[in-house]
Design an enzyme around this catalytic site. Sequence first.
Site, PDB file in Angstrom:
ATOM      1  N   LYS A   1       0.825  -1.225   0.000  1.00 22.56           N
ATOM      2  CA  LYS A   1       0.000   0.000   0.000  1.00 22.56           C
ATOM      3  C   LYS A   1       0.849   1.260   0.000  1.00 22.56           C
ATOM      4  CE  LYS A   1       0.226  -1.771   4.335  1.00 22.56           C
ATOM      5  NZ  LYS A   1      -0.277  -2.614   5.378  1.00 22.56           N
TER       6      LYS A   1
ATOM      7  N   VAL B   1      -5.412  -2.863  -0.057  1.00 22.58           N
ATOM      8  CA  VAL B   1      -6.431  -2.298   0.847  1.00 22.58           C
ATOM      9  C   VAL B   1      -7.363  -3.430   1.272  1.00 22.58           C
ATOM     10  CG1 VAL B   1      -8.308  -0.629   1.108  1.00 22.58           C
ATOM     11  CG2 VAL B   1      -6.394  -0.108  -0.412  1.00 22.58           C
TER      12      VAL B   1
ATOM     13  N   GLY C   1      -6.823  -6.215   2.843  1.00 22.05           N
ATOM     14  CA  GLY C   1      -6.322  -7.595   2.868  1.00 22.05           C
ATOM     15  C   GLY C   1      -7.127  -8.497   1.952  1.00 22.05           C
TER      16      GLY C   1
ATOM     17  N   GLY D   1       1.026 -10.348  17.503  1.00 26.76           N
ATOM     18  CA  GLY D   1       1.606 -10.236  16.157  1.00 26.76           C
ATOM     19  C   GLY D   1       0.819  -9.326  15.232  1.00 26.76           C
TER      20      GLY D   1
ATOM     21  N   ASP E   1      -0.938   4.210   7.944  1.00 27.06           N
ATOM     22  CA  ASP E   1      -1.337   3.049   7.146  1.00 27.06           C
ATOM     23  C   ASP E   1      -2.752   3.256   6.581  1.00 27.06           C
ATOM     24  OD1 ASP E   1      -0.990   0.003   6.519  1.00 27.06           O
ATOM     25  OD2 ASP E   1      -2.915   0.131   7.550  1.00 27.06           O
TER      26      ASP E   1
ATOM     27  N   LYS F   1      -4.229   3.790   2.587  1.00 21.57           N
ATOM     28  CA  LYS F   1      -5.337   3.000   2.012  1.00 21.57           C
ATOM     29  C   LYS F   1      -6.472   3.895   1.508  1.00 21.57           C
ATOM     30  CE  LYS F   1      -4.165  -1.016   4.848  1.00 21.57           C
ATOM     31  NZ  LYS F   1      -4.355  -1.638   6.176  1.00 21.57           N
TER      32      LYS F   1
HETATM   33  N1  HSE Z   1      -0.859  -3.133   9.686  1.00 17.89           N
HETATM   34  C1  HSE Z   1      -1.992  -3.328   8.838  1.00 17.89           C
HETATM   35  C2  HSE Z   1      -3.266  -3.402   9.687  1.00 17.89           C
HETATM   36  C3  HSE Z   1      -1.789  -4.568   8.036  1.00 17.89           C
HETATM   37  O1  HSE Z   1      -3.165  -3.531  10.904  1.00 17.89           O
HETATM   38  O2  HSE Z   1      -4.351  -3.297   9.152  1.00 17.89           O
HETATM   39  C4  HSE Z   1      -2.682  -4.722   6.849  1.00 17.89           C
HETATM   40  O3  HSE Z   1      -2.538  -3.711   5.908  1.00 17.89           O
END
Ligand code: HSE
Length: 415
Positions: free
Chosen positions: A100, A127, A129, A182, A196, A200
């Site tokens: 992204k 975007v 997943g 994780g 992030d 997106k």
């Molecule tokens: N770090 C991102 C999230 C990963 O937590 O959505 C997926 O793009």
Amino acid sequence: MIKVAVMGHGVVGSGVVEVLSQHVESIAKRAKEEISIKYILDIRDFPDSPFADRFTKNFEDIVNDDEVKVVAEVMGGVDPAYDFTKRCLLKGKSVVTSNKELVATKGAELLEIARENNANYLFEASVGGGIPIIRPISQCLAANDVIEIAGILNGTTNFILTKMIRENMSFSDALSMAQKLGYAEKDPTADVEGHDACRKICILASLAYGKHVYPQYVHASGISNIALEDVAYAASWGGVIKLIGQVKKLDDGTLDITVEPMLIEKNSQLANVDDVFNGILVRGDSTGDVVFYGKGAGKLPTASAVVADIIDCVKHLKARKYLYWTDGDGSIVKPYEQTVYPIYIRVGSTLDKQQVFDKVTSLFRNARSIVRTNAPENEFAFVTDDMTVSEQMNALAALENDGIKVLSKIRISDL
Ligand code: HSE
């Protein structure tokens, strides 16, 4: 048989290899060709991998091999992914990606290079997943004018907020838990500060409105200042706090595009998107609201979207998918100070409550107080009607001048 290369063997890259190798026959049926992995690029060694013989540390092996028709770039980051992607496209290889950051910062240029070289650059996995969202916006909803897109686009922050809302866990405890599970990186800045989600929403806005919207022009704030007190006030107001990426086309042709925590009403479709799930609402002029929901991150959901793009590229080796936008500049983005919305504000003051209330009502449009149980004497929270951000900033500065400390300010959404 079509040969492909996978650049990056981290979480998503290893998932791509797994999905491609475990669904050989069904993928071949759908692609109308067998797809075989010729190279996996990574600087690390994987001697125990069943694909150990395909690993290379040298990108030149991939770019100079004419047999490789499609490349999956799942390395993340801009360098060296940008250079590698560009060089593959210049050689006429199609590239698919989950990256992204690269699409949000270099998408227009890479799409143009793909077009000039009769190749495809696809990024369904960038975007949401595993949630189909790029293809639906560019194809299924193509007959619509997109009025608005709003979504919970970051799983990590949604997990943290869910823990705060449901379990009264503090931000820092919820972040530590997200890191242990994780979800969050050791350095969680990109997630918790909204970068992030900003990348997106920029990708979705560029796709919906046809001009590249660069993250640097978009106001993005995250959730690190959200306190449990705000979560409690949101509940007594009748909603929850979510990190929302939103873009709306305004009558003057500009975009109101932001990423910020927002109060959303309990009955909104996005209010119940919890944990690491993502939810994206697309409002079309013909369709009305269409909502996409699912796992926005994780190895196999993201890999599934990457592999779907590989299949699409294989099916369109000699044709181009219409997925394109032109370059843009900041002029399409409404300056944040001019955007208009109602706000929730929490203040602390040693002045008596009536004095604070009088001051607040003189400065903010139609301020109404909200309450929470066990609030300390010196705390006061209220919501307002629509105000421009610059009016809000002036009023907040005036409060601070009068010794009233502003503890939180959160946008109230109309979702
Ligand atoms: N770090 C991102 C999230 C990963 O937590 O959505 C997926 O793009």
